[in-house]
Design a protein around this motif. Sequence first.
Motif, PDB file in Angstrom:
ATOM      1  N   ILE A  87       0.857  -1.189   0.000  1.00 35.67           N
ATOM      2  CA  ILE A  87       0.000   0.000   0.000  1.00 35.67           C
ATOM      3  C   ILE A  87       0.896   1.243   0.000  1.00 35.67           C
ATOM      4  CG2 ILE A  87      -2.050  -0.960   1.155  1.00 35.67           C
ATOM      5  CD1 ILE A  87      -0.976   0.305   3.772  1.00 35.67           C
ATOM      6  N   ASP A  88       0.283   2.386  -0.341  1.00 37.63           N
ATOM      7  CA  ASP A  88       1.054   3.629  -0.322  1.00 37.63           C
ATOM      8  C   ASP A  88       1.186   4.124   1.121  1.00 37.63           C
ATOM      9  OD1 ASP A  88      -1.321   5.846  -0.010  1.00 37.63           O
ATOM     10  OD2 ASP A  88      -1.942   4.031  -1.063  1.00 37.63           O
ATOM     11  N   LEU A  89       2.100   5.073   1.314  1.00 34.46           N
ATOM     12  CA  LEU A  89       2.411   5.540   2.667  1.00 34.46           C
ATOM     13  C   LEU A  89       1.247   6.233   3.353  1.00 34.46           C
ATOM     14  CD1 LEU A  89       5.984   6.977   2.387  1.00 34.46           C
ATOM     15  CD2 LEU A  89       5.220   4.879   3.485  1.00 34.46           C
ATOM     16  N   GLU A  90       0.474   6.966   2.555  1.00 32.57           N
ATOM     17  CA  GLU A  90      -0.623   7.724   3.160  1.00 32.57           C
ATOM     18  C   GLU A  90      -1.659   6.770   3.746  1.00 32.57           C
ATOM     19  OE1 GLU A  90      -3.015  11.069   1.075  1.00 32.57           O
ATOM     20  OE2 GLU A  90      -0.847  11.408   0.855  1.00 32.57           O
ATOM     21  N   THR A  91      -2.005   5.736   2.972  1.00 26.50           N
ATOM     22  CA  THR A  91      -2.966   4.732   3.462  1.00 26.50           C
ATOM     23  C   THR A  91      -2.403   4.058   4.709  1.00 26.50           C
ATOM     24  OG1 THR A  91      -3.524   4.343   1.150  1.00 26.50           O
ATOM     25  CG2 THR A  91      -4.370   2.750   2.735  1.00 26.50           C
ATOM     26  N   SER A  92      -1.112   3.763   4.682  1.00 24.19           N
ATOM     27  CA  SER A  92      -0.479   3.103   5.820  1.00 24.19           C
ATOM     28  C   SER A  92      -0.616   3.941   7.088  1.00 24.19           C
ATOM     29  CB  SER A  92       1.003   2.876   5.498  1.00 24.19           C
ATOM     30  OG  SER A  92       1.742   2.629   6.654  1.00 24.19           O
ATOM     31  N   LEU A  93      -0.285   5.213   6.971  1.00 24.32           N
ATOM     32  CA  LEU A  93      -0.327   6.112   8.125  1.00 24.32           C
ATOM     33  C   LEU A  93      -1.739   6.250   8.682  1.00 24.32           C
ATOM     34  CD1 LEU A  93       2.003   9.177   7.509  1.00 24.32           C
ATOM     35  CD2 LEU A  93       1.747   7.824   9.602  1.00 24.32           C
ATOM     36  N   THR A  94      -2.714   6.441   7.777  1.00 27.30           N
ATOM     37  CA  THR A  94      -4.100   6.618   8.203  1.00 27.30           C
ATOM     38  C   THR A  94      -4.572   5.376   8.945  1.00 27.30           C
ATOM     39  OG1 THR A  94      -4.377   7.761   6.119  1.00 27.30           O
ATOM     40  CG2 THR A  94      -6.389   7.309   7.343  1.00 27.30           C
ATOM     41  N   ARG A  95      -4.285   4.191   8.373  1.00 24.33           N
ATOM     42  CA  ARG A  95      -4.760   2.947   9.007  1.00 24.33           C
ATOM     43  C   ARG A  95      -4.054   2.696  10.335  1.00 24.33           C
ATOM     44  NH1 ARG A  95      -4.961  -1.474   4.124  1.00 24.33           N
ATOM     45  NH2 ARG A  95      -6.492  -0.483   2.781  1.00 24.33           N
ATOM     46  N   ALA A  96      -2.741   2.971  10.392  1.00 21.06           N
ATOM     47  CA  ALA A  96      -1.995   2.722  11.631  1.00 21.06           C
ATOM     48  C   ALA A  96      -2.496   3.655  12.739  1.00 21.06           C
ATOM     49  CB  ALA A  96      -0.502   2.916  11.396  1.00 21.06           C
ATOM     50  N   ARG A  97      -2.791   4.918  12.371  1.00 23.91           N
ATOM     51  CA  ARG A  97      -3.302   5.876  13.369  1.00 23.91           C
ATOM     52  C   ARG A  97      -4.654   5.425  13.891  1.00 23.91           C
ATOM     53  NH1 ARG A  97      -2.228  10.538  10.100  1.00 23.91           N
ATOM     54  NH2 ARG A  97      -0.080  11.149  10.476  1.00 23.91           N
ATOM     55  N   ARG A  98      -5.510   4.965  12.952  1.00 25.55           N
ATOM     56  CA  ARG A  98      -6.846   4.511  13.341  1.00 25.55           C
ATOM     57  C   ARG A  98      -6.732   3.323  14.296  1.00 25.55           C
ATOM     58  NH1 ARG A  98      -9.728   2.421   8.540  1.00 25.55           N
ATOM     59  NH2 ARG A  98      -9.041   4.272   7.443  1.00 25.55           N
ATOM     60  N   ARG A  99      -5.829   2.395  13.956  1.00 25.84           N
ATOM     61  CA  ARG A  99      -5.658   1.204  14.793  1.00 25.84           C
ATOM     62  C   ARG A  99      -5.151   1.586  16.185  1.00 25.84           C
ATOM     63  NH1 ARG A  99      -1.077  -2.740  12.943  1.00 25.84           N
ATOM     64  NH2 ARG A  99       0.118  -1.017  13.800  1.00 25.84           N
ATOM     65  N   ASN A 100      -4.174   2.493  16.245  1.00 28.30           N
ATOM     66  CA  ASN A 100      -3.628   2.881  17.545  1.00 28.30           C
ATOM     67  C   ASN A 100      -4.649   3.648  18.379  1.00 28.30           C
ATOM     68  OD1 ASN A 100      -1.200   1.620  17.128  1.00 28.30           O
ATOM     69  ND2 ASN A 100      -0.254   3.413  16.191  1.00 28.30           N
ATOM     70  N   ALA A 101      -5.531   4.412  17.690  1.00 23.13           N
ATOM     71  CA  ALA A 101      -6.563   5.140  18.421  1.00 23.13           C
ATOM     72  C   ALA A 101      -7.546   4.148  19.040  1.00 23.13           C
ATOM     73  CB  ALA A 101      -7.296   6.090  17.479  1.00 23.13           C
ATOM     74  N   ARG A 102      -7.806   3.034  18.304  1.00 20.30           N
ATOM     75  CA  ARG A 102      -8.738   2.009  18.790  1.00 20.30           C
ATOM     76  C   ARG A 102      -8.132   1.196  19.921  1.00 20.30           C
ATOM     77  NH1 ARG A 102     -10.237   0.325  13.608  1.00 20.30           N
ATOM     78  NH2 ARG A 102      -8.605  -1.235  13.746  1.00 20.30           N
ATOM     79  N   SER A 103      -6.879   0.753  19.737  1.00 22.87           N
ATOM     80  CA  SER A 103      -6.336  -0.242  20.672  1.00 22.87           C
ATOM     81  C   SER A 103      -5.337   0.360  21.660  1.00 22.87           C
ATOM     82  CB  SER A 103      -5.683  -1.367  19.873  1.00 22.87           C
ATOM     83  OG  SER A 103      -4.646  -0.830  19.093  1.00 22.87           O
TER      84      SER A 103
END
Length: 211
Positions: free
Chosen positions: A138-154
């Motif tokens: 995946i591209d970096l932007e998608t990576s960052l958005t998903r990782a931030r979302r995951r860290n906000a959740r968990s």
Amino acid sequence: MNPGRFITFEGIDGCGKTTQLRLLAEWLRKQGRTVVETVEPGGTDIGRQIRKILLDPANTAIHARTELMLYFASRAQNVEEVIRPSLAAGHVVLCDRFTDSTLAYQGHGRGLEPDTILALDRIACHGLRPDLTLLIDIDLETSLTRARRRNARSGQEESRIDDEHASFHARVRDGYLALARHEPARFVVIDGRAPIDAVARRVAEEIAARV
Ligand code: TMP
């Protein structure tokens, strides 16, 4: 030679490989295969303790070579306790990250010498290499958005590597693509931006064709 099959999933953070691994495990079980799912770092009791040290954002003092050896310490335990015995029993082993992660993150990301990494690999894995590696790209932007979302959740307990600068993640992604170019017979690169079920279909097609 192992009678089983060793398949690894790789990619930058947030690429969706963990979801894809789970879906592939379900699909293979429906085909009647015995599947063992494992993860690096982690996958064993000892590995989960090492994972905590590695991913705790409070551990900013970890030196790059300490980090490297901890990843391989977790891997050595997983190879001995889970991966080798499962392959010897003829099972399909699906591993969420393996030595390619170390070549991409500690090699391309941190700048450690590939020869150093491969020397530790020989100690930890005794020449065990994946039969097939699925690189979910995946591209970096998608990576960052998903990782931030995951860290906000968990929570932030596992964010030490996610918190690295974007240029670090860019080097890791380029590193992965270079590894795939270098070993086209082992790697399959799959576009991870497609919807989950479309990616899962691609993964299953590749497995059906190759394993
Ligand atoms: P995960 O969140 O995909 O389970 O991976 C944990 C983090 O550890 C991820 O940011 C990638 C990183 N990592 C390395 O830096 N080197 C390695 O060898 C492995 C296996 C993971």
